[in-house]
Design an enzyme around this catalytic site. Structure first.
Site, mmCIF file in Angstrom:
data_model
loop_
_atom_site.group_PDB
_atom_site.id
_atom_site.type_symbol
_atom_site.label_atom_id
_atom_site.label_comp_id
_atom_site.label_asym_id
_atom_site.label_seq_id
_atom_site.Cartn_x
_atom_site.Cartn_y
_atom_site.Cartn_z
ATOM 1 N N ASP A 34 0.814 -1.229 0.000
ATOM 2 C CA ASP A 34 0.000 0.000 0.000
ATOM 3 C C ASP A 34 0.841 1.269 0.000
ATOM 4 O O ASP A 34 0.298 2.364 0.133
ATOM 5 C CB ASP A 34 -0.875 0.031 1.266
ATOM 6 C CG ASP A 34 -1.904 -1.080 1.246
ATOM 7 O OD1 ASP A 34 -2.257 -1.524 0.142
ATOM 8 O OD2 ASP A 34 -2.338 -1.502 2.330
ATOM 9 N N HIS A 236 28.848 9.601 -9.569
ATOM 10 C CA HIS A 236 27.500 9.539 -9.008
ATOM 11 C C HIS A 236 27.452 8.610 -7.799
ATOM 12 O O HIS A 236 26.569 7.771 -7.670
ATOM 13 C CB HIS A 236 26.483 9.103 -10.078
ATOM 14 C CG HIS A 236 26.211 10.175 -11.075
ATOM 15 N ND1 HIS A 236 25.516 9.979 -12.244
ATOM 16 C CD2 HIS A 236 26.545 11.498 -11.075
ATOM 17 C CE1 HIS A 236 25.449 11.115 -12.917
ATOM 18 N NE2 HIS A 236 26.066 12.045 -12.226
ATOM 19 N N ASP A 253 27.747 16.744 -3.009
ATOM 20 C CA ASP A 253 26.960 17.300 -4.120
ATOM 21 C C ASP A 253 25.505 17.120 -3.710
ATOM 22 O O ASP A 253 24.991 15.990 -3.707
ATOM 23 C CB ASP A 253 27.281 16.538 -5.407
ATOM 24 C CG ASP A 253 26.560 17.090 -6.635
ATOM 25 O OD1 ASP A 253 25.578 17.845 -6.466
ATOM 26 O OD2 ASP A 253 26.970 16.740 -7.761
ATOM 27 N N ASP A 264 21.422 22.879 -6.582
ATOM 28 C CA ASP A 264 22.427 21.883 -6.977
ATOM 29 C C ASP A 264 23.806 22.478 -6.695
ATOM 30 O O ASP A 264 24.305 23.284 -7.489
ATOM 31 C CB ASP A 264 22.249 21.551 -8.464
ATOM 32 C CG ASP A 264 23.179 20.443 -8.925
ATOM 33 O OD1 ASP A 264 23.868 19.845 -8.083
ATOM 34 O OD2 ASP A 264 23.204 20.180 -10.145
ATOM 35 N N HIS A 343 33.313 15.005 -17.483
ATOM 36 C CA HIS A 343 31.910 15.410 -17.627
ATOM 37 C C HIS A 343 31.839 16.839 -18.135
ATOM 38 O O HIS A 343 32.859 17.525 -18.230
ATOM 39 C CB HIS A 343 31.150 15.247 -16.297
ATOM 40 C CG HIS A 343 31.735 16.011 -15.135
ATOM 41 N ND1 HIS A 343 31.567 17.370 -14.983
ATOM 42 C CD2 HIS A 343 32.468 15.602 -14.060
ATOM 43 C CE1 HIS A 343 32.170 17.765 -13.869
ATOM 44 N NE2 HIS A 343 32.732 16.709 -13.299
ATOM 45 N N HIS A 347 24.770 22.319 -16.546
ATOM 46 C CA HIS A 347 23.471 22.022 -17.175
ATOM 47 C C HIS A 347 22.494 23.083 -16.724
ATOM 48 O O HIS A 347 22.675 23.705 -15.664
ATOM 49 C CB HIS A 347 22.991 20.628 -16.740
ATOM 50 C CG HIS A 347 23.075 20.422 -15.243
ATOM 51 N ND1 HIS A 347 22.095 20.856 -14.381
ATOM 52 C CD2 HIS A 347 24.044 19.887 -14.456
ATOM 53 C CE1 HIS A 347 22.445 20.567 -13.130
ATOM 54 N NE2 HIS A 347 23.635 19.990 -13.153
ATOM 55 N N HIS A 354 18.392 18.666 -13.856
ATOM 56 C CA HIS A 354 18.943 18.770 -15.208
ATOM 57 C C HIS A 354 17.781 19.250 -16.056
ATOM 58 O O HIS A 354 16.961 18.458 -16.525
ATOM 59 C CB HIS A 354 19.469 17.417 -15.706
ATOM 60 C CG HIS A 354 20.714 16.985 -14.987
ATOM 61 N ND1 HIS A 354 21.414 15.868 -15.325
ATOM 62 C CD2 HIS A 354 21.383 17.530 -13.941
ATOM 63 C CE1 HIS A 354 22.464 15.739 -14.520
ATOM 64 N NE2 HIS A 354 22.452 16.737 -13.675
ATOM 65 N N GLU A 377 30.216 23.531 -12.871
ATOM 66 C CA GLU A 377 30.669 22.487 -11.938
ATOM 67 C C GLU A 377 31.860 21.691 -12.451
ATOM 68 O O GLU A 377 31.776 20.477 -12.647
ATOM 69 C CB GLU A 377 29.514 21.538 -11.621
ATOM 70 C CG GLU A 377 28.770 20.991 -12.839
ATOM 71 C CD GLU A 377 27.644 20.039 -12.415
ATOM 72 O OE1 GLU A 377 27.953 19.062 -11.717
ATOM 73 O OE2 GLU A 377 26.488 20.283 -12.792
ATOM 74 N N TYR A 381 39.347 14.437 -10.917
ATOM 75 C CA TYR A 381 39.170 13.153 -10.228
ATOM 76 C C TYR A 381 40.382 12.311 -10.562
ATOM 77 O O TYR A 381 40.560 11.900 -11.722
ATOM 78 C CB TYR A 381 37.885 12.472 -10.715
ATOM 79 C CG TYR A 381 36.717 13.457 -10.749
ATOM 80 C CD1 TYR A 381 35.960 13.692 -9.607
ATOM 81 C CD2 TYR A 381 36.425 14.180 -11.916
ATOM 82 C CE1 TYR A 381 34.921 14.613 -9.627
ATOM 83 C CE2 TYR A 381 35.398 15.100 -11.944
ATOM 84 C CZ TYR A 381 34.645 15.319 -10.794
ATOM 85 O OH TYR A 381 33.629 16.236 -10.819
ATOM 86 N N ARG A 398 35.231 18.598 -6.796
ATOM 87 C CA ARG A 398 34.296 19.299 -7.695
ATOM 88 C C ARG A 398 33.765 20.502 -6.926
ATOM 89 O O ARG A 398 33.560 20.427 -5.711
ATOM 90 C CB ARG A 398 33.143 18.387 -8.142
ATOM 91 C CG ARG A 398 32.138 19.080 -9.050
ATOM 92 C CD ARG A 398 31.209 18.114 -9.816
ATOM 93 N NE ARG A 398 30.323 17.356 -8.975
ATOM 94 C CZ ARG A 398 30.454 16.063 -8.684
ATOM 95 N NH1 ARG A 398 31.466 15.381 -9.211
ATOM 96 N NH2 ARG A 398 29.604 15.441 -7.900
ATOM 97 N N GLU A 400 30.642 23.389 -7.433
ATOM 98 C CA GLU A 400 29.466 23.641 -8.283
ATOM 99 C C GLU A 400 28.598 24.745 -7.690
ATOM 100 O O GLU A 400 28.253 24.710 -6.506
ATOM 101 C CB GLU A 400 28.628 22.357 -8.386
ATOM 102 C CG GLU A 400 27.303 22.550 -9.118
ATOM 103 C CD GLU A 400 26.536 21.250 -9.310
ATOM 104 O OE1 GLU A 400 26.698 20.314 -8.506
ATOM 105 O OE2 GLU A 400 25.767 21.174 -10.283
#
Ligand code: GLY
Ligand code: MN
Ligand code: MN
Length: 431
Positions: A34, A236, A253, A264, A343, A347, A354, A377, A381, A398, A400
């Site tokens: 439920d 991620h 992040d 963000d 990356h 964005h 995004h 951002e 790495y 990073r 951002e």
């Protein structure tokens, strides 16, 4: 209350002649038995209505200019279990629709409203179940062909119109984005203040949530990343279950969602409050790249300009740190930099973290306009390898921020979260 939404509906209506727009909100998702996942209305639907109940369908009538909502009826018994529903009368009063009907009236009313119109717009192909319902309504019009009823002859993907509108934020959206930015920054500050070696990453996630929810932002805009040490090199990383060790950098992040609008922010800081020499060297490169990227966000600048600016600083930094060898243009042209920065620079951000919108039109880069919002951002790495100086192994950084394009430049509306080394170390000393 819903004047900005009504104004957006009017702007959309100017684009469809005597056509009709149909827009369903998002379906509910069952978690198990439920239990449902927390309900989140569709972003396009929120943009045009502010109405957050499930099952609703919006119809805009280009001929009459009317906004018509179909929504759940009030139901005292269900409301005891699930909470308040506006019902058609409440929705009309509170949200300013011209007409509101119960969901059960769609089958009779929608085919009539689709009769003898030139165009029909809906999020074509987005949701098979809704495509089938649209087809059912169109079939009902076709069934009346002998009495002269004609279905629309042109069908368009509504997302093309709405994506474009949502790229440039209006004043109400900017106010919400700024507030989402401030609350997100407060979360980062709270986490930095709380951080100590020996904690688990999820304990810092708890600080973020405490700051967000306590300020009225009940949800995260996406799963928070709290990554200590080598985990920061996983872009991620969301496990958030490792120990934080003395000497680790912690990359967070995270951003809240406020009335549908996303924050963000990424910040990277030393768990023990003091950057080591190699951490400092890497951090200064990323910070310089971020500032160069932000500086390039201004009206008229091509969309790729911030990315280009940030990349030159990062790539020069990789050469200076001995991560790469060669020339600046050489490592950019060959793509060698991607080993440490894989990356894009950012964005668009809005109702979706995004956010929607095309960065290229007809193959050409677009340029920034006042009212657009983007993240910047960059990161570095550094995974261990024999040809990488050992001092930099497992450092991931990073930084951002969220940036609004203004008439004469930009506004970094997440700037309250400290990001210079001196500011971060001072905050962590409790100053
Ligand atoms: N947190 C997702 C991103 O930064 O794009
Ligand atoms: Mn982010
Ligand atoms: Mn981002």
């Amino acid at each position: 209350m819903s004047q900005p939404h009504a104004a957006r509906r009017r702007r959309l209506l100017t684009q469809i002649g005597d056509g009709v727009v149909l827009l369903p909100t998002a379906p509910e998702a069952v978690r198990n038995a439920d239990c449902h996942y927390p309900y989140r209305a569709d972003s396009h639907f929120l943009y045009l209505t502010g109405f957050a109940e499930p099952e609703a369908v919006l119809l805009l009538d280009g001929r009459s200019g009317k906004s018509i909502l179909f929504c759940r009826e009030r139901n005292p018994e269900m409301e005891i279990w699930e909470g308040f529903r506006h019902g058609p009368d409440g929705a009309r009063e509170v949200f300013g629709f011209d007409e509101v009907y119960a969901l059960s009236e769609m089958a009779a009313r929608i085919p009539e409203l689709l009769t003898d119109r030139s165009q029909l717009w809906w999020p074509l192909g987005h949701d098979e179940a809704f495509d089938r319902r649209v087809n059912t309504w169109l079939e009902a019009v076709r069934a009346q062909a002998r009495s002269g009823a004609r279905p629309p002859s042109h069908y368009g993907d509504l997302r093309v119109l709405l994506d474009e509108m949502r790229m440039v934020k209006d004043e109400d959206e900017i106010a919400l984005l700024r507030r989402a930015g401030e609350i997100s920054a407060a979360g980062h500050i709270q986490a930095m203040r709380a951080a100590r070696p020996g904690m688990h990453e999820y304990q810092l996630e708890a600080e973020l949530l405490h700051a967000f929810v306590g300020r009225g932002a009940r949800y995260q805009a996406y799963e928070s990343i709290v990554a200590a040490g080598a985990n920061a090199c996983t872009l991620h990383y969301v496990a958030n279950d490792a120990w934080i060790r003395d000497g680790d950098l912690v990359l967070i992040d995270a951003g809240c969602e406020l009335q549908g609008y996303a924050g963000d922010i990424t910040r990277t800081f030393p768990a023990n409050g003091r950057f080591s020499g190699p951490q400092r060297d890497v951090y200064e490169v990323v910070l310089a790249a971020e500032l160069a990227g932000i500086d390039a966000v201004k009206p008229g600048a091509a969309w790729h300009a911030p990315g280009d600016a940030a990349l030159r600083v990062l790539a020069q930094g990789m050469l200076d740190l001995g991560l790469l060898s060669g020339t600046l243009d050489g490592v950019i042209e060959s793509g060698a930099y991607r080993r440490f920065y894989m990356h894009g620079v950012g964005h668009m951000i809005g109702l979706d973290v995004h956010d929607v919108g095309q960065r290229k039109l007809h193959g050409q880069w677009r340029s920034y306009q006042p009212g657009m919002c983007t993240t910047i951002e960059p990161g570095l790495y550094i995974r261990p390898a024999d040809d990488v100086p050992a001092a930099f192994h497992n450092i991931g950084v990073r930084i951002e921020d969220d940036v609004l394009v203004t008439a004469d430049g930009n506004e970094v509306y997440t700037a309250a979260a400290p990001k210079t080394i001196a500011e971060i170390e001072a905050l962590m000393r409790g100053e």
